[in-house]
Design a protein around this motif. Sequence first.
Motif, PDB file in Angstrom:
ATOM      1  N   THR A  30      -5.236   1.964   5.743  1.00 27.80           N
ATOM      2  CA  THR A  30      -6.140   1.869   4.608  1.00 27.80           C
ATOM      3  C   THR A  30      -5.527   2.489   3.366  1.00 27.80           C
ATOM      4  O   THR A  30      -4.664   3.363   3.439  1.00 27.80           O
ATOM      5  CB  THR A  30      -7.478   2.572   4.917  1.00 27.80           C
ATOM      6  OG1 THR A  30      -7.220   3.928   5.286  1.00 27.80           O
ATOM      7  CG2 THR A  30      -8.197   1.872   6.045  1.00 27.80           C
ATOM      8  N   GLU A  31      -6.000   2.014   2.208  1.00 28.34           N
ATOM      9  CA  GLU A  31      -5.448   2.446   0.929  1.00 28.34           C
ATOM     10  C   GLU A  31      -5.614   3.944   0.742  1.00 28.34           C
ATOM     11  O   GLU A  31      -6.679   4.506   0.983  1.00 28.34           O
ATOM     12  CB  GLU A  31      -6.159   1.711  -0.214  1.00 28.34           C
ATOM     13  CG  GLU A  31      -5.494   1.896  -1.560  1.00 28.34           C
ATOM     14  CD  GLU A  31      -4.105   1.281  -1.587  1.00 28.34           C
ATOM     15  OE1 GLU A  31      -3.155   2.010  -1.920  1.00 28.34           O
ATOM     16  OE2 GLU A  31      -3.974   0.101  -1.252  1.00 28.34           O
ATOM     17  N   GLY A  32      -4.533   4.616   0.347  1.00 22.75           N
ATOM     18  CA  GLY A  32      -4.598   6.024   0.007  1.00 22.75           C
ATOM     19  C   GLY A  32      -4.435   6.977   1.176  1.00 22.75           C
ATOM     20  O   GLY A  32      -4.447   8.192   0.989  1.00 22.75           O
ATOM     21  N   TYR A  33      -4.288   6.450   2.399  1.00 28.99           N
ATOM     22  CA  TYR A  33      -4.133   7.323   3.566  1.00 28.99           C
ATOM     23  C   TYR A  33      -2.797   8.052   3.465  1.00 28.99           C
ATOM     24  O   TYR A  33      -1.761   7.446   3.216  1.00 28.99           O
ATOM     25  CB  TYR A  33      -4.184   6.496   4.852  1.00 28.99           C
ATOM     26  CG  TYR A  33      -4.342   7.332   6.108  1.00 28.99           C
ATOM     27  CD1 TYR A  33      -5.593   7.589   6.639  1.00 28.99           C
ATOM     28  CD2 TYR A  33      -3.224   7.860   6.753  1.00 28.99           C
ATOM     29  CE1 TYR A  33      -5.741   8.346   7.794  1.00 28.99           C
ATOM     30  CE2 TYR A  33      -3.362   8.622   7.900  1.00 28.99           C
ATOM     31  CZ  TYR A  33      -4.621   8.862   8.417  1.00 28.99           C
ATOM     32  OH  TYR A  33      -4.763   9.609   9.555  1.00 28.99           O
ATOM     33  N   ILE A  34      -2.814   9.354   3.649  1.00 26.04           N
ATOM     34  CA  ILE A  34      -1.602  10.160   3.518  1.00 26.04           C
ATOM     35  C   ILE A  34      -0.880  10.227   4.857  1.00 26.04           C
ATOM     36  O   ILE A  34      -1.440  10.665   5.859  1.00 26.04           O
ATOM     37  CB  ILE A  34      -1.930  11.588   3.031  1.00 26.04           C
ATOM     38  CG1 ILE A  34      -2.722  11.523   1.724  1.00 26.04           C
ATOM     39  CG2 ILE A  34      -0.655  12.392   2.855  1.00 26.04           C
ATOM     40  CD1 ILE A  34      -1.996  10.831   0.598  1.00 26.04           C
TER      41      ILE A  34
ATOM     42  N   LYS B 197       0.838  -1.197   0.000  1.00 26.93           N
ATOM     43  CA  LYS B 197       0.000   0.000   0.000  1.00 26.93           C
ATOM     44  C   LYS B 197       0.874   1.247   0.000  1.00 26.93           C
ATOM     45  O   LYS B 197       2.034   1.222   0.407  1.00 26.93           O
ATOM     46  CB  LYS B 197      -0.927  -0.005   1.221  1.00 26.93           C
ATOM     47  CG  LYS B 197      -1.970  -1.106   1.160  1.00 26.93           C
ATOM     48  CD  LYS B 197      -2.964  -0.985   2.300  1.00 26.93           C
ATOM     49  CE  LYS B 197      -4.029  -2.062   2.193  1.00 26.93           C
ATOM     50  NZ  LYS B 197      -5.029  -1.969   3.279  1.00 26.93           N
ATOM     51  N   GLN B 198       0.249   2.318  -0.439  1.00 26.50           N
ATOM     52  CA  GLN B 198       0.969   3.573  -0.635  1.00 26.50           C
ATOM     53  C   GLN B 198       1.694   4.046   0.621  1.00 26.50           C
ATOM     54  O   GLN B 198       2.779   4.624   0.542  1.00 26.50           O
ATOM     55  CB  GLN B 198      -0.017   4.649  -1.098  1.00 26.50           C
ATOM     56  CG  GLN B 198       0.615   5.999  -1.389  1.00 26.50           C
ATOM     57  CD  GLN B 198      -0.417   7.009  -1.844  1.00 26.50           C
ATOM     58  OE1 GLN B 198      -1.563   6.658  -2.098  1.00 26.50           O
ATOM     59  NE2 GLN B 198      -0.016   8.260  -1.946  1.00 26.50           N
ATOM     60  N   GLN B 199       1.107   3.767   1.780  1.00 30.20           N
ATOM     61  CA  GLN B 199       1.683   4.264   3.029  1.00 30.20           C
ATOM     62  C   GLN B 199       3.087   3.747   3.292  1.00 30.20           C
ATOM     63  O   GLN B 199       3.849   4.363   4.042  1.00 30.20           O
ATOM     64  CB  GLN B 199       0.798   3.870   4.224  1.00 30.20           C
ATOM     65  CG  GLN B 199      -0.579   4.491   4.188  1.00 30.20           C
ATOM     66  CD  GLN B 199      -1.580   3.580   3.513  1.00 30.20           C
ATOM     67  OE1 GLN B 199      -1.369   3.133   2.392  1.00 30.20           O
ATOM     68  NE2 GLN B 199      -2.678   3.300   4.190  1.00 30.20           N
ATOM     69  N   ILE B 200       3.443   2.603   2.697  1.00 30.26           N
ATOM     70  CA  ILE B 200       4.764   2.030   2.989  1.00 30.26           C
ATOM     71  C   ILE B 200       5.628   1.890   1.736  1.00 30.26           C
ATOM     72  O   ILE B 200       6.638   1.191   1.764  1.00 30.26           O
ATOM     73  CB  ILE B 200       4.644   0.664   3.701  1.00 30.26           C
ATOM     74  CG1 ILE B 200       3.901  -0.357   2.829  1.00 30.26           C
ATOM     75  CG2 ILE B 200       3.974   0.818   5.054  1.00 30.26           C
ATOM     76  CD1 ILE B 200       3.976  -1.779   3.386  1.00 30.26           C
TER      77      ILE B 200
ATOM     78  N   ALA C   7       3.628 -11.112   5.900  1.00 28.61           N
ATOM     79  CA  ALA C   7       3.837 -10.733   7.303  1.00 28.61           C
ATOM     80  C   ALA C   7       4.692  -9.475   7.403  1.00 28.61           C
ATOM     81  O   ALA C   7       4.459  -8.620   8.271  1.00 28.61           O
ATOM     82  CB  ALA C   7       4.493 -11.885   8.060  1.00 28.61           C
ATOM     83  N   ALA C   8       5.670  -9.344   6.514  1.00 30.76           N
ATOM     84  CA  ALA C   8       6.529  -8.157   6.524  1.00 30.76           C
ATOM     85  C   ALA C   8       5.736  -6.910   6.134  1.00 30.76           C
ATOM     86  O   ALA C   8       5.896  -5.838   6.740  1.00 30.76           O
ATOM     87  CB  ALA C   8       7.703  -8.359   5.565  1.00 30.76           C
ATOM     88  N   ILE C   9       4.871  -7.043   5.129  1.00 32.79           N
ATOM     89  CA  ILE C   9       4.018  -5.922   4.724  1.00 32.79           C
ATOM     90  C   ILE C   9       3.112  -5.515   5.878  1.00 32.79           C
ATOM     91  O   ILE C   9       2.946  -4.327   6.181  1.00 32.79           O
ATOM     92  CB  ILE C   9       3.184  -6.300   3.484  1.00 32.79           C
ATOM     93  CG1 ILE C   9       4.086  -6.421   2.250  1.00 32.79           C
ATOM     94  CG2 ILE C   9       2.090  -5.263   3.226  1.00 32.79           C
ATOM     95  CD1 ILE C   9       3.377  -6.963   1.017  1.00 32.79           C
TER      96      ILE C   9
END
Length: 270
Positions: free
Chosen positions: A247-251, A70-73, A97-99
């Motif tokens: 969550t997806e897209g969280y800045i 996901k974008q956050q990472i 698990a790492a993600i």
Amino acid sequence: MAVSTNDETRVALFQSIGLNEQRARETLKNQDVTRLLETNINEARNFLPQENQITKPIGNLLYALATKSKQQIYHLHKYLIKYICEEKIKNDPQLSAAIQYLLTHPTEPIDQKALEENAGIGVTVTPEEIEHTIEEIIAQNKTKLLEQRYDFSIGSLLGEARKRLPWADGKVVKAEMDVQLLDLLGPNDQSTKSTTQKQNTAKPSTAKAKPAATTNNDIQENGEIRSFSDLSGEALNFHRTGENYKTEGYIMTPKTMDLLREHLKKTGGQ
């Protein structure tokens, strides 16, 4: 529609890590995955600069990282790519698990020791360990297996194997389970139905059997049921109180985690 030179270059790039041409071209339809996979490959080449050093198993994990993360990472992928190239992350359970760990700890500095412990990074499960574990599980269920044969819930056996060997490759575990069950029970064919099946056939229920409920989200476009790993990957889309940042897209900002902790303290975790 004409195919651009850039697209052909990307197809060749994706094929160089082990994707077949069809998968490579399908990937181009998703711009975000395409861009991320290119970035992952270029980062991997910092660790494996020689031609053909990115093997198919490594390439598959780079692709999985591009599709599951996901974008956050995204800014933390360098850690995972390094582990992948060093073959310390070898399979999907370790990568998933790492993600998950990084989604829970999305800001630097990263506690790499904790990451490694939580994701089984560097852990190698040998074929002998898998074989021995499956032998133990089958031995513990041997009586019921001989009685029920293939009516027995094989999924429960695989679930127990996953508990005991969380960092083993699921495909290898399944293959070993199949071999040992075949050795114990013989082939699973219609001529060797269990006593339970015969009794059910002799005394059919008057009530119509209802098909197992399957949601639309569990079915692929080709009509096949989606795999457990696909569905468990989507579980990352759900979050507990105070974990909106997963969550997806969280800045994310440098103050995000501090603000969330303050919010939870004020609201009592609500």
